[in-house]
Design a protein around this motif. Structure first.
Motif, mmCIF file in Angstrom:
data_model
loop_
_atom_site.group_PDB
_atom_site.id
_atom_site.type_symbol
_atom_site.label_atom_id
_atom_site.label_comp_id
_atom_site.label_asym_id
_atom_site.label_seq_id
_atom_site.Cartn_x
_atom_site.Cartn_y
_atom_site.Cartn_z
ATOM 1 N N THR A 213 0.929 -1.471 0.036
ATOM 2 C CA THR A 213 0.077 0.023 0.217
ATOM 3 C C THR A 213 1.078 1.262 0.006
ATOM 4 N N PRO A 214 0.315 2.639 -0.175
ATOM 5 C CA PRO A 214 1.206 3.454 -0.197
ATOM 6 C C PRO A 214 2.235 3.825 1.077
ATOM 7 N N MET A 215 2.032 3.164 2.250
ATOM 8 C CA MET A 215 2.938 3.310 3.177
ATOM 9 C C MET A 215 3.379 1.993 3.798
ATOM 10 N N LEU A 216 3.325 0.878 3.206
ATOM 11 C CA LEU A 216 3.499 -0.579 3.465
ATOM 12 C C LEU A 216 4.143 -1.196 2.330
ATOM 13 N N ASN A 217 5.486 -1.681 2.793
ATOM 14 C CA ASN A 217 6.061 -2.316 1.808
ATOM 15 C C ASN A 217 6.116 -2.058 0.421
ATOM 16 N N PRO A 218 6.708 -0.624 0.124
ATOM 17 C CA PRO A 218 6.702 -0.569 -1.438
ATOM 18 C C PRO A 218 7.692 -1.440 -1.939
ATOM 19 N N PRO A 219 7.557 -1.861 -3.225
ATOM 20 C CA PRO A 219 8.429 -2.735 -3.800
ATOM 21 C C PRO A 219 9.915 -2.252 -3.747
ATOM 22 N N LEU A 220 10.983 -3.414 -3.631
ATOM 23 C CA LEU A 220 12.255 -2.923 -3.763
ATOM 24 C C LEU A 220 13.108 -3.424 -4.720
ATOM 25 N N PHE A 221 13.815 -2.519 -5.518
ATOM 26 C CA PHE A 221 14.540 -3.007 -6.588
ATOM 27 C C PHE A 221 15.986 -3.229 -6.156
ATOM 28 N N ILE A 222 16.762 -4.333 -6.524
ATOM 29 C CA ILE A 222 17.922 -4.656 -6.165
ATOM 30 C C ILE A 222 18.898 -4.815 -7.541
ATOM 31 N N PRO A 223 19.939 -4.120 -7.802
ATOM 32 C CA PRO A 223 20.459 -4.275 -8.829
ATOM 33 C C PRO A 223 21.332 -5.599 -9.150
#
Ligand SMILES: C[S@@+](CC[C@H](N)C(=O)[O-])C[C@H]1O[C@@H](n2cnc3c(N)ncnc32)[C@H](O)[C@@H]1O
Length: 258
Positions: A213-223
């Motif tokens: 949700t907007p303030m819960l667990n935004p997806p994380l990108f890892i190079p």
């Protein structure tokens, strides 16, 4: 009702989707003695108060704890304690533990170490809210690869294969903080692999699941090291990190492609 909050907790309070999911679980599961760990503005304690005998609402940040005490002063069955939960000596056991120190894959917040400590004080048959999380990973091609959360910048990327759920965690059990997984992806598109996208789904209770949700667990990108792969290829990526250890603990390696 006026609720005092720091700017960060105010943003958490504005996230209706996050609040509704927690409210539903708290209303259904709260009873007896409740620990609200990392209580922030006190909103989760406020949700639990009508259904519980007594709530210990524990917050490390002094100003937030003072706001929570002000917000919750109308409830005679809540005590706000300004303390670090880690190492805190609870004087009784809980029937319910509420702990919202979530973040994507639980890497950068203290959910797991805090619960590993607090579980010693959960009655048998007790409940933890949320009950757990599912962590998913996708192989992606990013325009400007970097370690970034999706809510921080506009991320331009293409997903190259289906999501793999690589970890299911249930908070009623003690959890090993170190994670190391070989994740196997089957590519549905050809392209330049250069990042992983992690998405966390929160299991509020056995029958209630909430995505980011907007303030819960935004997806994380890892190079990742760059690699060109074709549709139909099987790519194995080793992903390691420490839950509660921060983003610096993340390590990745493309192990093989076939
Ligand atoms: C994501 S916020 C959630 C706040 C509130 N429970 C809510 O849902 O709106 C996490 C809170 O945990 C607190 N916190 C983090 N580590 C803590 C610790 N070790 N002991 C107590 N509180 C902690 C933070 O200060 C923050 O207020």
């Amino acid at each position: 009702m006026k609720f005092w909050a720091t700017p960060y907790h105010y943003n958490l309070l504005k996230d209706q989707e996050r609040l509704s999911a927690f409210y539903e679980a708290i209303k259904t599961k709260s009873r007896g003695v409740v620990f609200d760990l990392g209580s922030g503005s006190g909103i989760m304690s406020c949700f639990a108060a009508p259904y519980s005998d007594f709530i210990y609402s524990i917050e490390i940040h002094t100003r937030s704890a003072a706001y929570a005490a002000e917000n919750l002063k109308g409830w005679k069955n809540i005590e706000v304690i300004n303390s670090d939960v880690n190492g805190f000596n609870f004087t009784c056991k809980a029937d319910v533990i509420i702990c919202e120190m979530l973040d994507t894959a639980l890497i950068d917040e203290e959910q797991v170490p805090v619960l590993n400590h607090a579980l010693k004080y959960l009655n048998s048959g007790g409940v933890v809210i949320p009950a757990g999380v599912l962590n998913g990973a996708e192989l992606v091609s990013m325009k400007n690869p970097g370690l970034v959360y999706e809510d921080q910048v506009k991320v331009d990327y293409t997903v190259l294969g289906s999501m793999v759920i690589y970890d299911s965690l249930f908070f009623k059990e003690k959890i090993i903080e170190e994670v190391e997984e070989d994740i196997v992806f089957h590519l549905k598109k050809s392209g330049k692999i250069n990042a992983l996208k992690l998405t966390t789904f929160t299991l509020l209770s056995e029958d209630l699941i909430c995505g980011p949700t907007p303030m819960l667990n935004p997806p994380l990108f890892i190079p990742l090291d760059e690699l060109y792969a074709n549709k139909g290829d099987k790519v194995t990526v080793n992903l390691a990190y420490t839950m509660g250890g921060g983003l610096d603990s993340i390590q990745t390696k493309i192990k093989n492609i076939s």
